[in-house]
Each structure stands twice: as structure tokens, then as C-alpha cells.
Design a protein around this motif. Structure first.
Motif, PDB file in Angstrom:
ATOM      1  N   ARG A 247       0.857  -1.179   0.000  1.00  0.00           N
ATOM      2  CA  ARG A 247       0.000   0.000   0.000  1.00  0.00           C
ATOM      3  C   ARG A 247       0.897   1.234   0.000  1.00  0.00           C
ATOM      4  O   ARG A 247       2.039   1.175   0.434  1.00  0.00           O
ATOM      5  CB  ARG A 247      -0.896   0.035   1.255  1.00  0.00           C
ATOM      6  N   TYR A 248       0.377   2.306  -0.517  1.00  0.00           N
ATOM      7  CA  TYR A 248       1.111   3.574  -0.456  1.00  0.00           C
ATOM      8  C   TYR A 248       0.123   4.712  -0.281  1.00  0.00           C
ATOM      9  O   TYR A 248      -1.068   4.576  -0.549  1.00  0.00           O
ATOM     10  CB  TYR A 248       1.988   3.787  -1.695  1.00  0.00           C
ATOM     11  N   LYS A 249       0.644   5.815   0.202  1.00  0.00           N
ATOM     12  CA  LYS A 249      -0.197   6.988   0.433  1.00  0.00           C
ATOM     13  C   LYS A 249       0.090   8.023  -0.636  1.00  0.00           C
ATOM     14  O   LYS A 249       1.230   8.217  -1.045  1.00  0.00           O
ATOM     15  CB  LYS A 249       0.065   7.568   1.822  1.00  0.00           C
ATOM     16  N   VAL A 250      -0.995   8.681  -1.063  1.00  0.00           N
ATOM     17  CA  VAL A 250      -0.875   9.732  -2.060  1.00  0.00           C
ATOM     18  C   VAL A 250      -1.820  10.858  -1.658  1.00  0.00           C
ATOM     19  O   VAL A 250      -2.901  10.615  -1.120  1.00  0.00           O
ATOM     20  CB  VAL A 250      -1.183   9.193  -3.486  1.00  0.00           C
ATOM     21  N   LYS A 251      -1.380  12.054  -1.904  1.00  0.00           N
ATOM     22  CA  LYS A 251      -2.205  13.209  -1.565  1.00  0.00           C
ATOM     23  C   LYS A 251      -3.006  13.614  -2.787  1.00  0.00           C
ATOM     24  O   LYS A 251      -2.453  13.825  -3.868  1.00  0.00           O
ATOM     25  CB  LYS A 251      -1.321  14.351  -1.089  1.00  0.00           C
ATOM     26  N   GLU A 252      -4.305  13.669  -2.630  1.00  0.00           N
ATOM     27  CA  GLU A 252      -5.197  14.136  -3.688  1.00  0.00           C
ATOM     28  C   GLU A 252      -6.017  15.279  -3.112  1.00  0.00           C
ATOM     29  O   GLU A 252      -6.926  15.052  -2.326  1.00  0.00           O
ATOM     30  CB  GLU A 252      -6.090  12.995  -4.193  1.00  0.00           C
ATOM     31  N   GLY A 253      -5.647  16.482  -3.538  1.00  0.00           N
ATOM     32  CA  GLY A 253      -6.294  17.665  -2.973  1.00  0.00           C
ATOM     33  C   GLY A 253      -5.896  17.812  -1.521  1.00  0.00           C
ATOM     34  O   GLY A 253      -4.729  17.827  -1.176  1.00  0.00           O
ATOM     35  N   GLU A 254      -6.883  17.922  -0.666  1.00  0.00           N
ATOM     36  CA  GLU A 254      -6.651  18.061   0.775  1.00  0.00           C
ATOM     37  C   GLU A 254      -6.542  16.716   1.485  1.00  0.00           C
ATOM     38  O   GLU A 254      -6.119  16.643   2.622  1.00  0.00           O
ATOM     39  CB  GLU A 254      -7.796  18.869   1.410  1.00  0.00           C
ATOM     40  N   LYS A 255      -6.932  15.648   0.787  1.00  0.00           N
ATOM     41  CA  LYS A 255      -6.981  14.328   1.424  1.00  0.00           C
ATOM     42  C   LYS A 255      -5.743  13.502   1.117  1.00  0.00           C
ATOM     43  O   LYS A 255      -5.160  13.611   0.036  1.00  0.00           O
ATOM     44  CB  LYS A 255      -8.209  13.546   0.941  1.00  0.00           C
ATOM     45  N   GLU A 256      -5.384  12.681   2.088  1.00  0.00           N
ATOM     46  CA  GLU A 256      -4.333  11.700   1.874  1.00  0.00           C
ATOM     47  C   GLU A 256      -5.008  10.337   1.761  1.00  0.00           C
ATOM     48  O   GLU A 256      -5.697   9.899   2.678  1.00  0.00           O
ATOM     49  CB  GLU A 256      -3.330  11.713   3.025  1.00  0.00           C
ATOM     50  N   LEU A 257      -4.847   9.709   0.601  1.00  0.00           N
ATOM     51  CA  LEU A 257      -5.491   8.426   0.348  1.00  0.00           C
ATOM     52  C   LEU A 257      -4.468   7.301   0.381  1.00  0.00           C
ATOM     53  O   LEU A 257      -3.306   7.486   0.003  1.00  0.00           O
ATOM     54  CB  LEU A 257      -6.181   8.440  -1.020  1.00  0.00           C
TER      55      LEU A 257
END
Length: 193
Positions: free
Chosen positions: A143-153
Motif C-alpha cells: 500500500r502507499y499513500k498519495v495526496k489528492e487535494g486536501e486528502k491523503e489516500l
């Protein structure tokens, strides 16, 4: 001498190696084992032809040529990675067949395994031949985290994620993140049961 009879001298030996995880060999694997003597070769640190220990390193460079640190270091010991990924493979597959040996991936003349070679050889093998068959028991590795707009998914990591949008360059962020997760991996209590 006249070419009528083929005679093999008694001191002729034919040496061959075989990896039991090679999928094309699996059906004939036990046939070979029954018909010839075989010896298990333990995975161990590599040595050169003179018997000196090899000290291969994984070095990841960004597209501008600068070194990308892995675990706050400019390189990672190939042997350390092998030991750690093999522990993960053993935990997830309960088998030694799919584990990596020292010469699975060859370093350049300076003892460096670069990011492109590492992804195209090691990561590709892990994705296509190891984990696809056994699943991803420890999903945190994948799994990895990515920032999309204000959210971290949080997203599932796939093999194409190790490359940039054009598929031309190794995504050093994904690569180093994955390698660091591997190196920080600890067997869970459930794995011990």
C-alpha cells in the motif's frame, strides 16, 4: 577412434543447476531428483571467483542523477535486502522455492544494482512469480499513500506504480518506500502461530 562407438570416459561429470521454483521445470522436477544425485545449496552471501565476499549495493538515482536515500543511507546492502525479503517470502509462502539467491540480480562492475535493474528484475519477479500466487498477507507492504487535494489516500501498490506516468523512468518514491517497508518488516504474532 574410428567413429563407430561413442565412449564416455569414467571421469566425465556433467554439472547442472536447477531452481525448483522455475514453473516450466515443476512437472519434471521430481523426475530429475529421482534419477540423479542432487544437493541442496543454501542461499548465502556471494563470493567472487577468488573466494572474497562480494559487497553489492542497491543504489537508486533520481532522473537528474542524484542519489535517493534508502533508510537515510545512499545505498542498501543487497545481502541485507535478500535476507529480509526471503524472510517475508518464507512467511507468506511457507516455502524456500521462491526465495532470492545472491546472484538473482547482477550488479555492475562497481558492485551497484541500480533502481531500473532492481525494479525490472527483482520487483517484477516478486509481483509476477511470488506474491500473485500467494496473495498479500501483509497488505501494509503493498500500500502507499498519495495526496489528492486536501486528502491523503491509501492505495494498493501495483507493479506499474513503480514507474512514472509515461512508464519510462522508475518512480523512486514508490521504490524507496517499498524497500523501506520491506527492511522494516517484522513478523506478526499471527505469523508465528
Amino acid at each position: 577412434c574410428n567413429g563407430q562407438v561413442l565412449v564416455l570416459p569414467p571421469n566425465l561429470y556433467i554439472w547442472a543447476t536447477m531452481n525448483t521454483s522455475d514453473q516450466s521445470l515443476f512437472p519434471i522436477d521430481s523426475a530429475f531428483k529421482r534419477r540423479w544425485e542432487w544437493k541442496y545449496m543454501k542461499i548465502k552471501e556471494g563470493k567472487d571467483k577468488d573466494g572474497n565476499k562480494l559487497d553489492w549495493k542497491i543504489v537508486v538515482k533520481d532522473k537528474d542523477g542524484s542519489i535517493v536515500k534508502i533508510k537515510d543511507e545512499e545505498s542498501l546492502s543487497w545481502w541485507s535486502f535478500i535476507q529480509k525479503i526471503n524472510a517475508i517470502i518464507a512467511s507468506m509462502t511457507s516455502s524456500a522455492d521462491k526465495q532470492l539467491g545472491y546472484f538473482f540480480c547482477k550488479a555492475d562492475k562497481d558492485g551497484i544494482i541500480n533502481g531500473e535493474t532492481f525494479v525490472s528484475k527483482v520487483i517484477f519477479y516478486l509481483w509476477n512469480d511470488v506474491f500473485k500466487d500467494y496473495g498479500f498477507e501483509d497488505a501494509s507492504l503493498f500500500r502507499y499513500k498519495v495526496k489528492e487535494g486536501e486528502k491523503e489516500l491509501e492505495k494498493d501498490l501495483t507493479f506499474p506504480d513503480f514507474y512514472d506516468e509515461d512508464g519510462e523512468m522508475v518512480d523512486t518514491t514508490r521504490l524507496t518506500d517499498f524497500v523501506e517497508k520491506v527492511m522494516n518488516w517484522k513478523k506478526t504474532k499471527e505469523d508465528n502461530d
